[in-house]
Design a protein around this motif. Structure first.
Motif, PDB file in Angstrom:
ATOM      1  N   ASP A 166       1.135   4.206  -2.841  1.00 57.38           N
ATOM      2  CA  ASP A 166       1.033   5.640  -2.567  1.00 57.38           C
ATOM      3  C   ASP A 166       2.220   6.397  -3.172  1.00 57.38           C
ATOM      4  N   GLU A 192       0.849  -1.209   0.000  1.00 56.50           N
ATOM      5  CA  GLU A 192       0.000   0.000   0.000  1.00 56.50           C
ATOM      6  C   GLU A 192       0.881   1.254   0.000  1.00 56.50           C
ATOM      7  N   SER A 193       1.940   1.243   0.801  1.00 53.77           N
ATOM      8  CA  SER A 193       2.792   2.435   0.816  1.00 53.77           C
ATOM      9  C   SER A 193       3.531   2.574  -0.517  1.00 53.77           C
ATOM     10  N   VAL A 224      -6.044   5.209  -6.237  1.00 55.44           N
ATOM     11  CA  VAL A 224      -5.398   4.056  -5.597  1.00 55.44           C
ATOM     12  C   VAL A 224      -6.480   3.212  -4.925  1.00 55.44           C
ATOM     13  N   GLU A 236       2.041   9.308  -6.001  1.00 55.11           N
ATOM     14  CA  GLU A 236       2.651  10.643  -5.865  1.00 55.11           C
ATOM     15  C   GLU A 236       3.468  10.991  -7.100  1.00 55.11           C
TER      16      GLU A 236
END
Ligand SMILES: Cc1cc2nc3c(=O)[nH]c(=O)nc-3n(C[C@H](O)[C@H](O)[C@H](O)COP(=O)(O)O)c2cc1C
Length: 151
Positions: free
Chosen positions: A19, A15-16, A33, A23
Motif C-alpha cells: 500500500d 500488504e501494508s 494492488v 501511494e
C-alpha cells in the motif's frame, strides 16, 4: 504506465508495504494492488510494470499468501519474456541464512519464466528500527518506471 503490485504475506506487513509503494507511485502511474492469493498468473502482462512485495516464513520459505501464485508459476511455467518486475522483500536477520528468501524465491521463479528483474532488490529487516512504510516509499521512488504521456 500501469503498475501491478503483487503482495505475498502471512501477517499483513507485506500488504501494508504494498500500500505504501502504491501511494508513492500513484502520482505518476495507474497502480493496482493484488494479494498473490487471488491473482491469476494469466493476468501477468509484459505491457505492465510489476512490483513483487513478499515476506519470508518457516525456514526461508514463501509466506502462505504467496503459495498459490508460486505454485501456479511452477505448474504452468508461463512465457514471461519482456515482463519487467522489481522486488521489495521482507524478512528478519535473526533468521540468519534464510534472511529475505521469500522475495528471492519468487524473483527466481519469474526469471526462470523469462521475466527481467530491475531496480535494487530491497530487503527489509524487521530487526531494525527502519519502518517498513518509510523504506517502501523511499524504495518505490527509486524505481525507473516509464511514464506514458496520454494521447
Ligand atoms: C514463524 C516465523 C518465521 C519466519 N521466518 C523467517 C525466515 O526464515 N527468514 C526471514 O528473513 N524472516 C523470517 N521471518 C520474519 C518475517 O518475514 C518478517 O517479520 C516480515 O516482516 C513479516 O511480514 P508479513 O507480516 O507480511 O508476513 C519469520 C517470521 C515468523 C513469525
Amino acid at each position: 504506465m500501469r503498475v501491478v503490485i503483487l503482495f505475498g504475506t502471512e501477517m499483513g506487513t507485506a500488504e501494508s508495504a504494498a500500500d505504501s509503494i502504491a501511494e508513492e507511485l500513484r502520482e505518476a502511474h495507474d497502480v493496482s494492488v493484488h494479494d498473490m492469493t487471488d491473482f491469476d498468473i494469466a493476468d501477468l502482462d509484459p505491457r505492465h510494470f510489476h512490483v513483487v512485495v513478499c515476506s519470508t516464513y518457516g525456514d526461508g520459505d514463501i509466506p502462505t499468501g504467496a503459495e498459490p501464485f508460486y505454485d501456479a508459476l511452477d505448474r504452468h511455467r508461463p512465457a514471461l519474456h519482456g515482463l519487467r518486475f522489481a522486488v521489495f522483500g521482507l524478512g528478519d536477520t535473526v533468521y540468519g541464512d534464510t534472511f529475505n528468501r521469500g522475495g528471492e524465491i519468487i524473483a527466481e521463479r519469474l526469471v526462470e519464466c523469462g521475466a527481467t528483474q530491475v531496480g535494487e532488490h530491497a530487503r527489509h529487516d524487521a530487526s531494525t528500527e527502519i519502518r517498513v512504510a518509510d523504506m517502501a516509499r523511499e524504495w518505490a521512488a527509486t524505481l525507473d518506471i516509464p511514464t506514458l504521456v496520454s494521447a
